[in-house]
Every structure is written in structure tokens, then in C-alpha cells.
Design a protein around this motif. Structure first.
Motif, short mmCIF file in Angstrom:
data_model
loop_
_atom_site.label_atom_id
_atom_site.label_comp_id
_atom_site.label_asym_id
_atom_site.label_seq_id
_atom_site.Cartn_x
_atom_site.Cartn_y
_atom_site.Cartn_z
N LEU A 84 0.82 -1.21 0.00
CA LEU A 84 0.00 0.00 0.00
C LEU A 84 0.86 1.26 0.00
O LEU A 84 0.61 2.21 -0.75
N VAL A 85 1.90 1.26 0.84
CA VAL A 85 2.78 2.42 0.91
C VAL A 85 3.43 2.68 -0.45
O VAL A 85 3.53 3.83 -0.90
N TYR A 143 1.21 4.55 -2.77
CA TYR A 143 1.16 5.98 -2.51
C TYR A 143 2.48 6.66 -2.88
O TYR A 143 2.48 7.82 -3.26
N PHE A 166 2.20 7.46 -6.30
CA PHE A 166 1.18 8.49 -6.51
C PHE A 166 1.64 9.89 -6.08
O PHE A 166 0.98 10.87 -6.38
N CYS A 167 2.74 9.98 -5.36
CA CYS A 167 3.01 11.25 -4.69
C CYS A 167 3.85 12.23 -5.48
O CYS A 167 4.48 13.12 -4.91
N GLU A 211 -6.04 -3.31 -3.81
CA GLU A 211 -5.79 -1.96 -3.27
C GLU A 211 -5.38 -1.01 -4.39
O GLU A 211 -5.78 0.16 -4.39
N MET A 244 -8.46 -0.15 -6.39
CA MET A 244 -9.30 0.83 -5.67
C MET A 244 -8.71 2.23 -5.76
O MET A 244 -9.42 3.20 -6.00
N ASN A 245 -7.41 2.31 -5.58
CA ASN A 245 -6.78 3.63 -5.57
C ASN A 245 -6.75 4.25 -6.97
O ASN A 245 -6.85 5.47 -7.09
N CYS A 288 -10.16 5.58 -7.38
CA CYS A 288 -10.27 6.80 -6.56
C CYS A 288 -9.56 7.96 -7.24
O CYS A 288 -10.09 9.08 -7.30
N CYS A 337 -11.02 11.61 -8.24
CA CYS A 337 -10.44 12.83 -7.69
C CYS A 337 -10.04 13.82 -8.77
O CYS A 337 -10.14 15.03 -8.61
N TYR A 366 -1.25 12.45 -1.20
CA TYR A 366 -0.49 11.22 -1.37
C TYR A 366 0.87 11.30 -0.68
O TYR A 366 1.39 10.29 -0.21
N PHE A 398 0.27 10.25 2.64
CA PHE A 398 -0.07 8.82 2.69
C PHE A 398 1.13 7.91 2.46
O PHE A 398 1.02 6.71 2.66
N ARG A 456 4.46 4.55 6.07
CA ARG A 456 3.66 3.56 6.79
C ARG A 456 3.17 4.08 8.15
O ARG A 456 2.02 3.87 8.53
N LEU A 480 0.37 6.45 7.63
CA LEU A 480 -0.84 5.73 7.24
C LEU A 480 -1.53 5.14 8.47
O LEU A 480 -2.74 5.19 8.60
N GLU A 507 -11.54 15.35 -2.34
CA GLU A 507 -10.52 14.35 -2.73
C GLU A 507 -9.94 13.67 -1.49
O GLU A 507 -9.67 12.48 -1.49
N MET A 523 -12.48 11.21 -0.20
CA MET A 523 -12.50 9.99 -1.02
C MET A 523 -11.31 9.10 -0.70
O MET A 523 -11.44 7.89 -0.56
N ASN A 524 -10.15 9.73 -0.58
CA ASN A 524 -8.95 8.92 -0.35
C ASN A 524 -8.92 8.31 1.05
O ASN A 524 -8.40 7.22 1.24
N CYS A 545 -11.13 5.38 0.77
CA CYS A 545 -10.41 4.35 0.03
C CYS A 545 -9.37 3.67 0.92
O CYS A 545 -9.24 2.45 0.92
N LEU A 546 -8.67 4.48 1.69
CA LEU A 546 -7.68 3.94 2.61
C LEU A 546 -8.31 2.94 3.57
O LEU A 546 -7.79 1.85 3.79
N ASP A 579 -10.91 1.16 3.15
CA ASP A 579 -11.23 -0.08 2.45
C ASP A 579 -9.97 -0.92 2.23
O ASP A 579 -9.97 -2.12 2.47
N CYS A 580 -8.92 -0.26 1.79
CA CYS A 580 -7.67 -0.96 1.46
C CYS A 580 -7.07 -1.67 2.66
O CYS A 580 -6.48 -2.73 2.56
N VAL A 581 -7.23 -1.03 3.78
CA VAL A 581 -6.53 -1.41 4.99
C VAL A 581 -7.10 -2.67 5.64
O VAL A 581 -6.42 -3.35 6.41
N SER A 621 -7.48 -5.61 4.71
CA SER A 621 -6.77 -6.87 4.53
C SER A 621 -5.40 -6.90 5.21
O SER A 621 -4.76 -7.94 5.27
N PHE A 665 -2.65 -2.81 10.30
CA PHE A 665 -3.69 -1.79 10.46
C PHE A 665 -4.88 -2.34 11.24
O PHE A 665 -5.45 -1.66 12.09
#
Lengths: 136, 136
Positions: free
Chosen positions: A3-4, A7, A10-11, A76, A79-80, A83, A87, B7, B10, B13, B16, B76, B79-80, B83-84, B86-88, B90, B94
Motif C-alpha cells: 500500500l505504501v 502511494y 502516486f506522490c 488496493e 481501488m486507488n 479513486c 479525484c 499522497y 499517505f 507507513r 498511514l 478528494e 475519497m482517499n 479508500c484507505l 477499504d484498502c486497509v 486486509s 492496520f
DNA sequence: ATTCTATATTCCTATTTAGGAATATAGTCA
DNA sequence: TGACTATATTCCTAAATAGGAATATAGAAT
């Protein structure tokens, strides 16, 4: 893919723009250069960054390198990406990128010269070849 | 708040994990320390990072600093964050964090000593005060 | 006034990142 | 073969980041 790491990919604004475009269709480097209006090194390096992290795949098509989002994506990531697309709606830059992409795709069946710029190119490639690497 | 900045917040870790917790409830620094099991400097610095970018707000409650997600959030960001969450689902780490938080919250009405650790604390705070800074 | 507690800040170092200039490489064409 | 094209890589520098050790600060308790 962690996940990290998602991002981290994405950053950066350039990478976000690239991913936003790739969410539509596989593209080759020259398309990114044209649409983003950024120098080749910059594009190439960000693509390398995404490649090294397994976010995108590359395939060679003659001289062109066609990048695409990696086929099998972790949920994940999926989903992102979704998203991100939501956005991005409100942002002028991203919207303009998509518009430019649409224009290019409309010319998809025209000869390569319709996209590639110089008269020399026109001489080189003639009218026969279509922009296959623009098709998904 | 810019999408890229979201992002950037985000892409670490520890941050997050902090944001995942804050999505549940405002919390003070000592809670992060306990739940994440990370040193105070580390927590404090990441909170500063989030603060400087307007992602979180702080409020002082006696000696404790209570952090919360900033009240008015750009769509935004909203939304993120969704989304986070949801992602988390699994991810073990977290999920465990959230579990620990729930445990603490269950003890919310018990004296502060139920959360704060030492016998000295117990002497200091007695049974009267509740963990108000744990309530949303 | 002094001590203690919770948290923040400063100073330091190692690592990562972004980006440009120059150069390399692989494939194509003449 | 040699020239050209699309893209990648190397070398460089400046800036950002992460994290630890030590110290500072503000408020509370005694």
C-alpha cells in the motif's frame, strides 16, 4: 504491491498524470512527452520509477516503448486507481491531459505521420502504418 | 489541499497507521505511542508533518495534545480516506491497530490510570478523571 | 519554586528523490 | 556500413525525508 508503495508512486504530480493517462490506454513515451509537455528525461525517469515498483509494464514496438498498467493488479491498487480517476475530475491539468489523449486517439487510424511531427517522419513512415500502439 | 500533498501524507507507513486511527476518533500522542509501539520522536515528527500540511488539527487538553483529522476536508481527501479504510481491511498491522484502539475506547470511562501505565501515574491521577480525550 | 509529565524541537546523519546535461543503446532506414 | 530515431542510463547537484539523541517547553502537581 504494498500500500505504501502505491502511494509513493502516486506522490509526484508527473507520475499522477502518467497514471491518469495509462488508466485510459497503454501509451508510448512520445505520447507522454507530447501530452504532458515535459522533457524526455523526466518522463523516462518517472516511467522507470513506476516500472521498478511493478506498477507498469513495457513492451517494445519497433522503436517505441509502450507502457501499460500492470495486468494483474492488487485490489488496493485497483481501488486507488479508481479513486484517483474520481479525484482528478475537478483538476484542470488532468482533465486537459485526457482531452489531449482523446484527440490523439481519434487520429488513431491515421498514418503515424499524423502524430509524429516532422516532414522527415512523413517521408519515412508514409501513410500505411497506423498508430497500433495507441490502441488498448 | 492538493492531491499530490494528500499522497505525500499517505506515503509513509507510520503516517498511514496514524491516519487510519484518526479516521476512527481523535487521539492524543500517548495513544499513538501505545498503539503503534513507536518512539515518541517518531510519532511526534510524523504528526508535525501532517499538521504542517493541514491534514490534522491539534488541541491541547491539559498536558495532552489531541490530534484529529481536519474538520473541513476537500472531497478528494474524503475519497482517499474512505479508500484507505477499504484498502486497509486486509492488512494485519492496520487491523491490529484498530483492535487496540477499540480496547482502549472500551476503557474510555475508566480512570486515566487504566490507560496510563505506571504505578506513579495511578498515584498521581487517582480514579476520578476519565479519558475524555478519547471520546470523539 | 521545584519537579514531573507530555509533547515538540533542534541538531545530526544517511538515504531518497527530482531533475538537467550529456551520453549510451537498440532498432530502423538508406 | 553509417546516419537517424526513440528511449534509457549515467553522472551530477540540490532538496526532501526519515529517524535517533539530546534538549526545550508548557502545563500540572507538590
Amino acid at each position: 504491491m504494498d500500500l505504501v508503495q502505491i502511494y509513493q508512486c502516486f506522490c509526484d504530480r508527473t507520475r499522477l498524470r502518467i497514471l491518469n493517462l495509462l488508466a485510459q490506454s497503454p501509451l508510448c513515451v512520445c505520447h507522454f512527452q507530447t501530452i504532458l509537455g515535459e522533457p524526455q528525461v523526466k518522463i523516462s525517469k518517472h516511467l522507470a520509477y513506476l516500472r521498478e515498483r511493478g506498477m507498469v509494464n513495457v513492451e517494445r514496438d519497433q522503436n517505441w516503448m509502450t507502457y501499460s498498467l500492470s495486468r494483474k493488479r492488487a485490489p488496493e491498487l485497483e481501488m486507488n486507481l479508481k479513486c484517483l480517476q474520481d479525484c482528478v475530475q475537478s483538476d484542470t491539468v488532468f482533465a486537459r491531459d485526457l482531452k489531449k489523449l482523446a484527440t490523439i486517439q481519434k487520429n488513431c487510424c491515421e498514418p503515424r505521420t499524423a502524430f509524429h511531427k516532422s516532414a522527415r517522419d512523413r517521408r519515412r513512415y508514409g501513410k500505411a502504418k497506423s498508430l497500433v500502439h495507441l490502441r488498448s
